[in-house]
Write a protein that holds these residues in place. Structure first.
Motif, PDB file in Angstrom:
ATOM      1  N   ALA A   1      -2.560   0.938  -8.633  1.00  0.00           N
ATOM      2  CA  ALA A   1      -2.740  -0.219  -9.531  1.00  0.00           C
ATOM      3  C   ALA A   1      -3.964  -0.254 -10.746  1.00  0.00           C
ATOM      4  O   ALA A   1      -3.631  -0.575 -11.766  1.00  0.00           O
ATOM      5  CB  ALA A   1      -2.893  -1.292  -8.463  1.00  0.00           C
ATOM      6  N   LYS A   2      -4.922   0.044 -10.303  1.00  0.00           N
ATOM      7  CA  LYS A   2      -5.957   0.087 -11.260  1.00  0.00           C
ATOM      8  C   LYS A   2      -5.777   1.182 -12.413  1.00  0.00           C
ATOM      9  O   LYS A   2      -6.193   0.856 -13.548  1.00  0.00           O
ATOM     10  CB  LYS A   2      -7.347   0.411 -10.603  1.00  0.00           C
ATOM     11  CG  LYS A   2      -7.576  -0.641  -9.483  1.00  0.00           C
ATOM     12  CD  LYS A   2      -7.958  -2.164 -10.207  1.00  0.00           C
ATOM     13  CE  LYS A   2      -8.564  -3.239  -9.139  1.00  0.00           C
ATOM     14  NZ  LYS A   2      -8.727  -4.533  -9.713  1.00  0.00           N
TER      15      LYS A   2
ATOM     16  N   GLN B   1       1.402   2.442   4.661  1.00  0.00           N
ATOM     17  CA  GLN B   1       2.501   1.300   4.887  1.00  0.00           C
ATOM     18  C   GLN B   1       2.792   0.996   3.667  1.00  0.00           C
ATOM     19  O   GLN B   1       2.171   0.508   2.685  1.00  0.00           O
ATOM     20  CB  GLN B   1       1.744   0.266   5.881  1.00  0.00           C
ATOM     21  CG  GLN B   1       1.311   0.896   7.136  1.00  0.00           C
ATOM     22  CD  GLN B   1       2.634   1.195   8.142  1.00  0.00           C
ATOM     23  OE1 GLN B   1       3.592   0.558   7.880  1.00  0.00           O
ATOM     24  NE2 GLN B   1       2.416   2.466   8.577  1.00  0.00           N
ATOM     25  N   THR B   2       4.320   1.062   3.486  1.00  0.00           N
ATOM     26  CA  THR B   2       5.082   0.430   2.317  1.00  0.00           C
ATOM     27  C   THR B   2       4.601  -0.853   1.852  1.00  0.00           C
ATOM     28  O   THR B   2       4.482  -1.395   0.920  1.00  0.00           O
ATOM     29  CB  THR B   2       6.383   0.724   2.331  1.00  0.00           C
ATOM     30  OG1 THR B   2       6.624   1.931   2.572  1.00  0.00           O
ATOM     31  CG2 THR B   2       7.098   0.336   1.119  1.00  0.00           C
ATOM     32  N   ARG B   3       4.581  -1.682   3.118  1.00  0.00           N
ATOM     33  CA  ARG B   3       4.290  -3.282   2.735  1.00  0.00           C
ATOM     34  C   ARG B   3       3.112  -3.332   2.294  1.00  0.00           C
ATOM     35  O   ARG B   3       2.526  -4.158   1.359  1.00  0.00           O
ATOM     36  CB  ARG B   3       4.152  -3.957   4.295  1.00  0.00           C
ATOM     37  CG  ARG B   3       3.244  -3.866   5.204  1.00  0.00           C
ATOM     38  CD  ARG B   3       3.381  -4.542   6.390  1.00  0.00           C
ATOM     39  NE  ARG B   3       2.542  -4.185   7.288  1.00  0.00           N
ATOM     40  CZ  ARG B   3       2.582  -3.065   8.357  1.00  0.00           C
ATOM     41  NH1 ARG B   3       3.769  -2.752   8.532  1.00  0.00           N
ATOM     42  NH2 ARG B   3       1.704  -2.822   9.155  1.00  0.00           N
ATOM     43  N   ASP B   4       1.877  -2.489   2.525  1.00  0.00           N
ATOM     44  CA  ASP B   4       0.481  -2.628   1.925  1.00  0.00           C
ATOM     45  C   ASP B   4       0.458  -2.049   0.605  1.00  0.00           C
ATOM     46  O   ASP B   4      -0.190  -2.942  -0.240  1.00  0.00           O
ATOM     47  CB  ASP B   4      -0.199  -1.544   2.785  1.00  0.00           C
ATOM     48  CG  ASP B   4      -0.660  -1.960   4.206  1.00  0.00           C
ATOM     49  OD1 ASP B   4      -0.402  -3.326   4.628  1.00  0.00           O
ATOM     50  OD2 ASP B   4      -1.355  -1.300   5.060  1.00  0.00           O
ATOM     51  N   TRP B   5       1.348  -1.013   0.273  1.00  0.00           N
ATOM     52  CA  TRP B   5       1.664  -0.821  -1.326  1.00  0.00           C
ATOM     53  C   TRP B   5       2.165  -2.103  -2.048  1.00  0.00           C
ATOM     54  O   TRP B   5       1.521  -2.364  -3.003  1.00  0.00           O
ATOM     55  CB  TRP B   5       2.529   0.475  -1.308  1.00  0.00           C
ATOM     56  CG  TRP B   5       2.926   0.733  -2.667  1.00  0.00           C
ATOM     57  CD1 TRP B   5       4.050   0.118  -3.491  1.00  0.00           C
ATOM     58  CD2 TRP B   5       2.340   1.824  -3.492  1.00  0.00           C
ATOM     59  NE1 TRP B   5       3.983   0.918  -4.591  1.00  0.00           N
ATOM     60  CE2 TRP B   5       3.136   1.709  -4.914  1.00  0.00           C
ATOM     61  CE3 TRP B   5       1.497   2.702  -3.255  1.00  0.00           C
ATOM     62  CZ2 TRP B   5       2.681   2.598  -5.851  1.00  0.00           C
ATOM     63  CZ3 TRP B   5       1.025   3.466  -4.286  1.00  0.00           C
ATOM     64  CH2 TRP B   5       1.470   3.392  -5.458  1.00  0.00           C
TER      65      TRP B   5
ATOM     66  N   ILE C   1      -0.098  -3.955  -4.999  1.00  0.00           N
ATOM     67  CA  ILE C   1       0.565  -3.844  -6.430  1.00  0.00           C
ATOM     68  C   ILE C   1       0.868  -5.279  -6.828  1.00  0.00           C
ATOM     69  O   ILE C   1       0.557  -5.666  -7.896  1.00  0.00           O
ATOM     70  CB  ILE C   1       1.868  -2.869  -6.457  1.00  0.00           C
ATOM     71  CG1 ILE C   1       1.655  -1.643  -6.292  1.00  0.00           C
ATOM     72  CG2 ILE C   1       2.677  -3.020  -7.985  1.00  0.00           C
ATOM     73  CD1 ILE C   1       0.657  -0.940  -7.053  1.00  0.00           C
ATOM     74  N   ASP C   2       1.349  -6.070  -6.068  1.00  0.00           N
ATOM     75  CA  ASP C   2       1.571  -7.485  -6.282  1.00  0.00           C
ATOM     76  C   ASP C   2       0.446  -8.049  -6.770  1.00  0.00           C
ATOM     77  O   ASP C   2       0.450  -8.938  -7.948  1.00  0.00           O
ATOM     78  CB  ASP C   2       2.204  -8.179  -5.230  1.00  0.00           C
ATOM     79  CG  ASP C   2       3.843  -7.743  -5.220  1.00  0.00           C
ATOM     80  OD1 ASP C   2       4.319  -7.340  -6.064  1.00  0.00           O
ATOM     81  OD2 ASP C   2       4.260  -8.225  -3.869  1.00  0.00           O
TER      82      ASP C   2
END
Length: 260
Positions: A168-169, A110-114, A118-119
């Motif tokens: 992210a990591k 899900q793009t929203r989860d991405w 990242i935020d």
């Protein structure tokens, strides 16, 4: 408890993001054990206050700060509150992070989860470092410990697919190298701590799932999941003068996983 040099942090001030749970509690307590006063920041105000109370029970000053690290203005305020209340800022643990809410291969992710991961996990580290560095550059000293992951050095899908967290990591790992180089002559060391499987709530209730525990135990050469308190030694090393000649580096504490 008192620590000998070079691990004594008496007179110093630490700031821990994500201090309300998991490894964040351990970072706050080991800083206090070593003599530092500690600002405890978390998006959960009650959890931040609970950790601040732990620090005070250890005989150190503390302040609880409510902060969403995905919001730069809140991060700027967090740093300002730390210095105004505790007087300075010597050590930052940029620890606040979240896991992929719904682990899945990229074509099903899900793009929203991405964006949410990242935020918090990347932008939050950048904001925290940026505003802590404003203080540290002015005083000519400081330690920044970015909390990355062993999954910042390799893909995770040999165990489970967590693409946003891994991305992210991985970015935090290279941001750490960049910051280490940028501030190498400024009296500031920037390193990343890369944990493997530690028993925390980051993975939700995963460690209550026998199948998950079996999978990660089988993947780990030491054959066990680490207790959260086992992060304290590596954390203190990076926070103290013991690591003064180390910057832009990764300290991987994963029971041997990345040696494979």
């Amino acid at each position: 408890m008192s620590y000998p040099a070079p691990f004594d942090l008496t007179g110093q001030v630490g700031l821990v993001t994500g201090a309300g749970s998991g490894l964040g509690i351990e970072f706050a307590e080991v800083l206090a054990d070593a003599g530092a006063d500690v600002a405890c920041a978390d998006v959960d105000a009650d959890a931040a206050a609970d950790t601040a109370a732990r620090v005070e029970k250890l005989g150190r000053r503390s302040v609880a700060i409510t902060c969403d690290v995905a919001d730069e203005q809140q991060v700027q305020g967090m740093v300002a509150r730390t210095t105004s209340t505790l007087g300075r800022l010597d050590v930052l643990f940029a620890n606040a992070g979240i896991a992929d809410a719904n682990p899945a291969p990229v074509h099903q992710f899900q793009t929203r989860d991405w964006h949410q991961v990242i935020d918090v996990d990347l932008h939050g580290v950048f904001y925290s470092a940026k505003h802590a560095l404003e203080v540290m550059v002015a005083q000519g000293s400081g330690k920044i410990i970015n909390i990355a992951s062993m999954w910042g050095t390799t893909g995770s899908s040999s165990v489970f697919p967590i693409p946003a967290y891994s991305a992210a990591k991985g970015a935090v790992v290279n941001l750490t190298r960049e910051l280490g180089l940028e501030y190498a002559t400024a009296g500031i060391q920037v390193n990343a701590l890369c944990p493997g499987f530690y028993r925390t709530r980051l993975a939700g209730g995963a460690y209550d799932d026998p199948d998950f525990v079996s999978a990660v135990t089988g993947f780990t050469p030491m054959g066990r999941v680490a207790e959260a308190s086992e992060i304290r030694g590596p954390a203190l090393f990076l926070a103290s003068s013991a690591s003064d000649y180390m910057t832009g580096q990764l300290l991987i504490v994963d029971g041997g996983c990345m040696a494979k």
